[in-house]
Design a protein around this motif. Structure first.
Motif, PDB file in Angstrom:
ATOM      1  N   PRO A 133       0.807  -1.226   0.000  1.00  0.00           N
ATOM      2  CA  PRO A 133       0.000   0.000   0.000  1.00  0.00           C
ATOM      3  C   PRO A 133       0.837   1.271   0.000  1.00  0.00           C
ATOM      4  O   PRO A 133       1.910   1.327   0.604  1.00  0.00           O
ATOM      5  N   LEU A 134       0.312   2.277  -0.671  1.00  0.00           N
ATOM      6  CA  LEU A 134       0.867   3.625  -0.651  1.00  0.00           C
ATOM      7  C   LEU A 134      -0.002   4.491   0.241  1.00  0.00           C
ATOM      8  O   LEU A 134      -1.206   4.627   0.010  1.00  0.00           O
ATOM      9  N   CYS A 135       0.593   5.072   1.282  1.00  0.00           N
ATOM     10  CA  CYS A 135      -0.102   6.048   2.118  1.00  0.00           C
ATOM     11  C   CYS A 135       0.266   7.432   1.604  1.00  0.00           C
ATOM     12  O   CYS A 135       1.439   7.692   1.320  1.00  0.00           O
ATOM     13  N   LEU A 136      -0.700   8.310   1.503  1.00  0.00           N
ATOM     14  CA  LEU A 136      -0.345   9.628   0.982  1.00  0.00           C
ATOM     15  C   LEU A 136      -1.020  10.759   1.735  1.00  0.00           C
ATOM     16  O   LEU A 136      -2.136  10.638   2.217  1.00  0.00           O
ATOM     17  N   HIS A 137      -0.254  11.838   1.813  1.00  0.00           N
ATOM     18  CA  HIS A 137      -0.766  13.105   2.344  1.00  0.00           C
ATOM     19  C   HIS A 137      -1.357  13.838   1.147  1.00  0.00           C
ATOM     20  O   HIS A 137      -0.617  14.338   0.298  1.00  0.00           O
ATOM     21  N   GLY A 138      -2.666  13.911   1.081  1.00  0.00           N
ATOM     22  CA  GLY A 138      -3.345  14.361  -0.119  1.00  0.00           C
ATOM     23  C   GLY A 138      -3.606  15.844  -0.196  1.00  0.00           C
ATOM     24  O   GLY A 138      -4.766  16.273  -0.126  1.00  0.00           O
ATOM     25  N   GLU A 139      -2.547  16.632  -0.340  1.00  0.00           N
ATOM     26  CA  GLU A 139      -2.701  18.071  -0.539  1.00  0.00           C
ATOM     27  C   GLU A 139      -1.664  18.554  -1.547  1.00  0.00           C
ATOM     28  O   GLU A 139      -0.505  18.127  -1.485  1.00  0.00           O
ATOM     29  N   VAL A 140      -2.079  19.438  -2.441  1.00  0.00           N
ATOM     30  CA  VAL A 140      -1.102  20.142  -3.258  1.00  0.00           C
ATOM     31  C   VAL A 140      -0.474  21.249  -2.409  1.00  0.00           C
ATOM     32  O   VAL A 140      -1.011  21.625  -1.364  1.00  0.00           O
ATOM     33  N   THR A 141       0.660  21.749  -2.862  1.00  0.00           N
ATOM     34  CA  THR A 141       1.377  22.758  -2.082  1.00  0.00           C
ATOM     35  C   THR A 141       1.558  24.071  -2.840  1.00  0.00           C
ATOM     36  O   THR A 141       2.268  24.955  -2.356  1.00  0.00           O
ATOM     37  N   ASP A 142       0.908  24.203  -3.997  1.00  0.00           N
ATOM     38  CA  ASP A 142       1.032  25.426  -4.785  1.00  0.00           C
ATOM     39  C   ASP A 142       0.514  26.614  -3.983  1.00  0.00           C
ATOM     40  O   ASP A 142      -0.583  26.582  -3.432  1.00  0.00           O
ATOM     41  N   HIS A 143       1.286  27.680  -3.953  1.00  0.00           N
ATOM     42  CA  HIS A 143       0.909  28.845  -3.156  1.00  0.00           C
ATOM     43  C   HIS A 143      -0.371  29.505  -3.661  1.00  0.00           C
ATOM     44  O   HIS A 143      -1.099  30.137  -2.890  1.00  0.00           O
ATOM     45  N   GLU A 144      -0.657  29.350  -4.939  1.00  0.00           N
ATOM     46  CA  GLU A 144      -1.860  29.996  -5.468  1.00  0.00           C
ATOM     47  C   GLU A 144      -3.137  29.235  -5.129  1.00  0.00           C
ATOM     48  O   GLU A 144      -4.241  29.745  -5.340  1.00  0.00           O
ATOM     49  N   ILE A 145      -3.020  28.013  -4.600  1.00  0.00           N
ATOM     50  CA  ILE A 145      -4.202  27.226  -4.226  1.00  0.00           C
ATOM     51  C   ILE A 145      -4.537  27.490  -2.761  1.00  0.00           C
ATOM     52  O   ILE A 145      -3.697  27.331  -1.876  1.00  0.00           O
ATOM     53  N   ASP A 146      -5.758  27.914  -2.500  1.00  0.00           N
ATOM     54  CA  ASP A 146      -6.206  28.181  -1.135  1.00  0.00           C
ATOM     55  C   ASP A 146      -6.029  26.938  -0.269  1.00  0.00           C
ATOM     56  O   ASP A 146      -6.316  25.819  -0.689  1.00  0.00           O
ATOM     57  N   ILE A 147      -5.573  27.136   0.949  1.00  0.00           N
ATOM     58  CA  ILE A 147      -5.288  25.999   1.825  1.00  0.00           C
ATOM     59  C   ILE A 147      -6.521  25.125   2.073  1.00  0.00           C
ATOM     60  O   ILE A 147      -6.411  23.919   2.266  1.00  0.00           O
ATOM     61  N   PHE A 148      -7.707  25.717   2.017  1.00  0.00           N
ATOM     62  CA  PHE A 148      -8.921  24.936   2.247  1.00  0.00           C
ATOM     63  C   PHE A 148      -9.333  24.135   1.015  1.00  0.00           C
ATOM     64  O   PHE A 148     -10.216  23.288   1.095  1.00  0.00           O
ATOM     65  N   ASP A 149      -8.687  24.376  -0.132  1.00  0.00           N
ATOM     66  CA  ASP A 149      -9.018  23.673  -1.367  1.00  0.00           C
ATOM     67  C   ASP A 149      -7.965  22.650  -1.764  1.00  0.00           C
ATOM     68  O   ASP A 149      -8.126  21.955  -2.767  1.00  0.00           O
ATOM     69  N   ARG A 150      -6.905  22.533  -1.012  1.00  0.00           N
ATOM     70  CA  ARG A 150      -5.751  21.765  -1.476  1.00  0.00           C
ATOM     71  C   ARG A 150      -5.998  20.258  -1.551  1.00  0.00           C
ATOM     72  O   ARG A 150      -5.375  19.567  -2.349  1.00  0.00           O
ATOM     73  N   GLU A 151      -6.899  19.744  -0.735  1.00  0.00           N
ATOM     74  CA  GLU A 151      -7.207  18.316  -0.810  1.00  0.00           C
ATOM     75  C   GLU A 151      -8.000  18.007  -2.080  1.00  0.00           C
ATOM     76  O   GLU A 151      -7.679  17.050  -2.802  1.00  0.00           O
ATOM     77  N   ALA A 152      -9.000  18.793  -2.364  1.00  0.00           N
ATOM     78  CA  ALA A 152      -9.818  18.565  -3.555  1.00  0.00           C
ATOM     79  C   ALA A 152      -8.982  18.691  -4.821  1.00  0.00           C
ATOM     80  O   ALA A 152      -9.132  17.885  -5.764  1.00  0.00           O
ATOM     81  N   VAL A 153      -8.091  19.676  -4.876  1.00  0.00           N
ATOM     82  CA  VAL A 153      -7.233  19.850  -6.055  1.00  0.00           C
ATOM     83  C   VAL A 153      -6.272  18.680  -6.182  1.00  0.00           C
ATOM     84  O   VAL A 153      -6.004  18.200  -7.295  1.00  0.00           O
ATOM     85  N   PHE A 154      -5.744  18.182  -5.076  1.00  0.00           N
ATOM     86  CA  PHE A 154      -4.838  17.029  -5.102  1.00  0.00           C
ATOM     87  C   PHE A 154      -5.515  15.818  -5.719  1.00  0.00           C
ATOM     88  O   PHE A 154      -4.901  15.086  -6.514  1.00  0.00           O
ATOM     89  N   ILE A 155      -6.758  15.585  -5.359  1.00  0.00           N
ATOM     90  CA  ILE A 155      -7.480  14.437  -5.904  1.00  0.00           C
ATOM     91  C   ILE A 155      -7.543  14.523  -7.423  1.00  0.00           C
ATOM     92  O   ILE A 155      -7.252  13.546  -8.134  1.00  0.00           O
ATOM     93  N   ASP A 156      -7.917  15.670  -7.931  1.00  0.00           N
ATOM     94  CA  ASP A 156      -8.087  15.830  -9.380  1.00  0.00           C
ATOM     95  C   ASP A 156      -6.754  15.865 -10.116  1.00  0.00           C
ATOM     96  O   ASP A 156      -6.610  15.250 -11.179  1.00  0.00           O
ATOM     97  N   ARG A 157      -5.782  16.568  -9.550  1.00  0.00           N
ATOM     98  CA  ARG A 157      -4.550  16.857 -10.285  1.00  0.00           C
ATOM     99  C   ARG A 157      -3.493  15.776 -10.137  1.00  0.00           C
ATOM    100  O   ARG A 157      -2.690  15.536 -11.053  1.00  0.00           O
TER     101      ARG A 157
END
Length: 346
Positions: A133-157
């Motif tokens: 299994p792969l365990c992952l921290h599911g957040e993007v880290t791009d500064h332009e992405i709002d911190i409250f949206d980073r999980e949803a963007v990670f899923i898609d991107r």
């Protein structure tokens, strides 16, 4: 009204034990109730090889108090230089249970994480081949992405493309915090699971920010809106085997939490099981607690359930939990749910 509940001894599928004096202080808080835990590898330096995982496991077992039983499930920190052969050998030996993917800069001690996901593709392909299994921290880290949206963007991107490019890869979305995460798990097959923390079932972002900043509620991924907390509670209490407990209990000494740039993490190892009993009772789902805490995780990781049991008892008077755990590095504040709890482990 249920006054006592006995369940299979639970496991924690996402835990920070740190090292040194902190490890010695917090390990008994987990081992008191949990049979096993997935041990996060984001030390300084991180645990990136099988040899480093073996040495860390030795330090954990040396810190375990006499008379306590606990099985640390070791994890390798995925970097762009990780050797697929080393990963496979560590897994085949039984030493290492999974690999952890941190996007670089996503959370505490994640600077060595992944920036170019194409560079780790050989490791992911090897893991799919051997069923690791792969365990992952599911957040993007791009500064332009709002911190409250980073999980949803990670899923898609990132997450969805990784899974499509690596058929058969078994993935745990750790500490999901959004309805987006819940919905993504529900829409996919049994090769995808998710852990949910104790504190994300209890707090939303108002708890951190309203009436003054509450540093001991600050965590990453950060708590979201109330609609997301309710989605997490519905998932945890639903009986769906793809959701299981990973506390992400993360100790920091008080000066590090209460500073001008406070560390992220909630320390919940001490009172998680009592808090979960409160939450599940509130949602009329005490009969689902054993699945969430004791059965769904072993099923996903293809491990046997624990042999022992744990009994929770409801008492008339509110339970008093310690405010702090003391270590030689300094005090660690125990998570406070903000309301009286009447369940205790007996």
């Amino acid at each position: 009204m249920t006054k006592s509940l006995t369940i299979t001894r639970p496991d924690d599928w996402h835990l920070h034990l740190r090292d040194g004096a902190m490890l010695k202080a917090v390990l008994p808080e987990t081992a008191r109730h949990f049979g096993r835990a997935i041990i996060m590898p984001n030390l300084v330096p991180p645990v990136v090889t099988g040899a480093q995982a073996a040495a860390y496991k030795d330090r954990i077992m040396a810190a375990l108090p006499a008379g306590m039983s606990f099985d640390p499930l070791m994890v390798l920190y995925l970097t762009e230089d990780t050797d697929p052969a080393d990963v496979a050998a560590a897994h085949a030996s039984g030493l290492v249970t999974s690999v952890k993917l941190y996007p670089a800069g996503a959370t505490t001690n994640s600077a060595s994480g992944v920036q170019d996901f194409d560079k780790v593709r050989p490791v992911l392909e090897k893991m799919a081949e051997i069923g690791m299994p792969l365990c992952l921290h599911g957040e993007v880290t791009d500064h332009e992405i709002d911190i409250f949206d980073r999980e949803a963007v990670f899923i898609d991107r990132i997450l969805d493309p990784i899974r499509k490019a690596t058929p058969g890869l078994r993935v745990v979305m750790e500490h999901i915090t959004t309805k987006d995460g819940v919905d993504y798990v529900k829409a996919n097959d049994a090769d995808l699971g998710a852990t949910i923390t104790t504190h994300h079932l209890i707090i939303n972002r108002n708890h951190i920010l309203v009436g003054g900043i509450k540093p001991h509620y600050y965590c990453l991924p950060v708590a979201k809106r109330e609609e997301h907390r309710l989605a997490l509670r519905e998932a945890a209490t639903s009986g769906d085997a793809r959701f299981f407990l990973g506390t992400d209990s993360a100790p920091h000494v008080d000066p590090a939490k209460e500073s001008g740039c406070g560390c992220a993490g909630c320390f919940t190892a001490t009172n998680t099981m009592a808090l979960l009993a409160h939450v599940f009772e509130e949602d009329d789902a005490l009969d689902k607690l054993e699945g969430f805490a004791s059965k769904n995780g072993p099923a996903f990781y293809r491990l046997p359930e624990n042999k022992g049991t744990l009994t929770l008892t409801k008492q008339d008077a509110p339970v008093t939990f310690p405010d702090k755990i003391h270590s030689d590095d300094g005090p660690v504040t125990v998570f406070d749910p903000g309301y009286p709890v009447h369940w205790t482990v007996t």
